[in-house]
Design an enzyme around this catalytic site. Structure first.
Site, PDB file in Angstrom:
ATOM      1  N   SER A   1      78.551   2.455  17.731  1.00 29.10           N
ATOM      2  CA  SER A   1      79.947   2.198  18.073  1.00 29.10           C
ATOM      3  C   SER A   1      80.466   1.573  17.113  1.00 29.10           C
ATOM      4  O   SER A   1      79.920   0.786  16.410  1.00 29.10           O
ATOM      5  CB  SER A   1      79.999   1.675  19.678  1.00 29.10           C
ATOM      6  OG  SER A   1      81.375   1.370  19.894  1.00 29.10           O
TER       7      SER A   1
ATOM      8  N   TYR B   1      78.155  -4.558  26.189  1.00 26.57           N
ATOM      9  CA  TYR B   1      78.202  -3.443  25.294  1.00 26.57           C
ATOM     10  C   TYR B   1      78.137  -3.701  23.995  1.00 26.57           C
ATOM     11  O   TYR B   1      77.505  -3.152  23.090  1.00 26.57           O
ATOM     12  CB  TYR B   1      79.518  -2.506  25.726  1.00 26.57           C
ATOM     13  CG  TYR B   1      79.772  -1.201  25.094  1.00 26.57           C
ATOM     14  CD1 TYR B   1      79.131  -0.246  25.756  1.00 26.57           C
ATOM     15  CD2 TYR B   1      80.198  -1.110  23.947  1.00 26.57           C
ATOM     16  CE1 TYR B   1      79.367   0.935  25.052  1.00 26.57           C
ATOM     17  CE2 TYR B   1      80.588   0.368  23.487  1.00 26.57           C
ATOM     18  CZ  TYR B   1      79.902   1.236  24.097  1.00 26.57           C
ATOM     19  OH  TYR B   1      80.164   2.565  23.364  1.00 26.57           O
TER      20      TYR B   1
END
Ligand code: NAD
Length: 261
Positions: free
Chosen positions: A143, A156
């Site tokens: 990401s 995350y």
């Protein structure tokens, strides 16, 4: 067709980016093991459509990516039913948005397990056969949050930075075996994962829905539009193709310019 006859596992491919990557690989002639949760009839419809649309073999594994033994079982199933695993796409992932002092411990554990440890377990299970054939492609969905942080996403961001480290390490170990290991770092893609975090972000930042989309999500993206699953799929196809043979250990943003800032 660039990937004719190759066999691929795409984890978390019943939805979103994983499904987009599965479609892109199938379009290039790859047989696919799809994986993920959801309604059984809907998953079967997705599986059958993917196979029929592209004339490839598509099988399904319901393996839970938080369970190492089920990950090993998924790799065994693909090897048995497809014949080999030539391409592994570690894509399954979840998100939780919360201030650190309120962050639920079980959410931390689940995010680290699914977004980081699952990639380790799947890679560990496929590497012996890839090494034996001196060929393989491993693609990890990281990401933009593998490169930069945002508040309220501690687990995350930690997991995705971990994926970047895992990608580089394994790339070095496998470089002489014809196996490439790369990470794709998308910016915001409008999938269920992103849609689900909008209400929590509204709460955490005291914003309206439209303010979250404009001032939080797309604020970071100079293109001012969401990245599409088709664009991510095209990058995955390139990484899986012969043209990608010298690209390894790369952490590649596809984020509308986000991390360039
Ligand atoms: P999504 O919620 O649309 O899809 C996630 C998929 O993972 C689904 O198929 C779901 O069933 C599956 N899954 C979830 N938990 C699982 C488990 N325990 N075992 C097996 N499968 C499981 O999400 P998405 O947006 O398509 O995200 C896919 C990947 O891309 C994730 O790793 C995510 O972190 C990453 N990513 C997404 C964005 C974005 O903006 N959407 C941005 C950057 C990175």
């Amino acid at each position: 067709m660039m990937l004719q006859g190759r066999n691929a596992i795409v984890t978390g491919s019943t939805s979103g980016i994983g499904l987009g990557i599965a479609e892109a690989l199938a379009k290039q002639g790859a047989n696919i093991l799809i994986n993920g949760f959801g309604d059984a009839a809907q998953i079967e419809a997705t599986r059958a459509k993917l196979a029929a649309d592209h004339g490839v073999k598509v099988i399904y594994s319901g393996a839970d990516m938080s369970k190492p033994d089920q990950i090993v079982g998924m790799v065994e199933q693909a090897t048995k039913e497809l014949g080999s695993v030539d391409i592994l796409v570690n894509n399954a992932g979840i998100q939780h948005v919360s201030p650190i002092e309120e962050f639920p411990v079980e959410k931390w554990d689940a995010i680290i397990a699914i977004n980081l440890s699952a990639s380790f377990h799947a890679i560990r299970a496929v590497v012996p056969q890839m090494k034996a054939r001196k060929s393989g492609r491993i693609i990890n969905l990281a990401s933009a949050h593998a490169l930069v942080a945002s508040p309220f996403k501690s687990a995350y961001v930690a997991a995705k930075h971990g994926v970047a480290g895992l990608t580089k390490t394994v790339a070095l170990e496998l470089a002489e075996f014809g196996i490439t290991v790369n990470a794709i770092c998308p910016g915001y893609v409008l999938t269920p994962l992103v849609e689900k975090q909008i209400p929590d972000t509204m709460k955490a930042r005291n914003m309206t829905h439209d303010q979250v989309v404009r001032d939080v999500l797309l604020h970071a993206q100079p293109t001012k539009r969401f990245v599409t699953v088709e664009e991510i799929g095209a990058l995955a196809v390139f990484m899986a193709s012969e043209g990608g043979a010298s690209m390894t250990g790369a952490i590649v943003p596809m984020d509308g310019g986000w991390v360039a800032q």
